[in-house]
Write an enzyme that holds these catalytic residues in place. Structure first.
Site, short mmCIF file in Angstrom:
data_model
loop_
_atom_site.label_atom_id
_atom_site.label_comp_id
_atom_site.label_asym_id
_atom_site.label_seq_id
_atom_site.Cartn_x
_atom_site.Cartn_y
_atom_site.Cartn_z
N SER A 153 18.06 32.02 43.67
CA SER A 153 18.26 33.37 42.69
C SER A 153 17.05 32.22 41.90
O SER A 153 16.00 31.86 42.24
CB SER A 153 19.78 33.62 41.83
OG SER A 153 19.16 34.58 41.54
N HIS A 212 23.61 39.73 46.79
CA HIS A 212 23.20 38.62 46.17
C HIS A 212 24.11 36.99 46.44
O HIS A 212 23.32 35.70 46.52
CB HIS A 212 22.86 38.74 44.79
CG HIS A 212 22.47 37.70 44.24
ND1 HIS A 212 21.18 38.09 43.90
CD2 HIS A 212 22.57 36.83 43.82
CE1 HIS A 212 20.13 37.21 43.47
NE2 HIS A 212 21.48 36.65 43.13
#
Length: 250
Positions: free
Chosen positions: A94, A228
């Site tokens: 990320s 995620h």
């Protein structure tokens, strides 16, 4: 790197013998080096793992969080110099993927060397990035944004005392991410691998595939089951894939 030397920025999982290769692991927004604790000796006896310790959390809790990804990359690139006696690969999850991207360019500019491999996880290509307005909302809005992403950090936010400790670092990181929004990407000096969960709520696989546009030395995309934070549930599958990519070329 001399034995006994310790960097404030890096948690080093040293190997018994001089390493063949080092793997730099960059956490997500709000994340810490402990996120990669289980990776410390997962890639063989000749791969030394360096997990990044961002300011404002864990051992560096007394420090103010930084709010610029470029400044983080500058500082980390300087810290890496003593470790470049062996090839370096980079994995960033990320926000960490963007920091890794910036480090890859700085290594080329400062030291005339490139990472052996840059691995970007759950991060859109630079030209597709958009600001995350949660960085500028209320604490409740920021907490909700983190919880929507999931991961270990969201559980910490359920505890009121822990929330008070971790929220400044999360807000600092989200501010840094928002300030880095949308720019044309500069071609990278190394091969790139993109990783993404097939149910990531904010990062579709095609947005990770767009890294290929700035990867003239080669690009591969790996989609794993999950959201995620697929790399928690799919940890073994991910580690095995990375281990194979870091193995000596025959």
């Amino acid at each position: 790197m001399p034995l006994g030397t310790e960097s404030t920025w890096l948690r080093r999982f040293s190997t018994a013998a001089p390493p063949r290769l080092r793997l730099l692991c960059l956490p997500h927004a709000g994340g810490s080096a402990s996120f990669f604790h289980g990776w410390g000796h997962a890639f063989g006896d000749d791969v030394e793992v360096l997990a990044v310790r961002y300011p404002g959390r864990q051992e560096r809790i007394a420090e103010e969080p930084w709010t610029s990804l470029e400044e983080l990359a500058d500082a980390l690139t300087g810290e890496l110099e003593p470790y470049l006696d062996a090839p370096l690969a980079i994995f960033g999850h990320s926000m960490g993927a963007t920091v890794g991207y910036e480090i890859a360019h700085r290594m080329q500019e400062r030291y005339a060397t490139a990472p052996q491999l840059l691995m970007v996880s759950c991060r859109k290509a630079p030209r597709l990035l958009t600001p995350d307005t949660a960085a500028f909302g209320t604490d409740a809005e920021l907490v909700e944004a983190v919880k929507q992403l999931g991961g270990t950090d969201s559980a910490l936010l359920d505890d009121e005392d822990l929330r008070e400790l971790v929220l400044p670092a999360i807000r600092g990181d989200f501010t840094a991410v928002a300030g880095y929004a949308a720019r044309p990407g500069v071609p990278l000096p190394c091969p790139v691998v993109g990783y993404v969960g097939d149910r990531d709520p904010g990062v579709p696989a095609e947005a990770v595939a767009a890294w290929a546009e700035i990867a003239p030395h080669g690009f591969d995309l790996k989609v794993l089951a999950g959201d995620h934070f697929y790399l928690l549930d799919r940890r073994d599958e991910l580690v095995e894939d990375i281990r194979a990519r870091l193995a000596p070329q025959r």
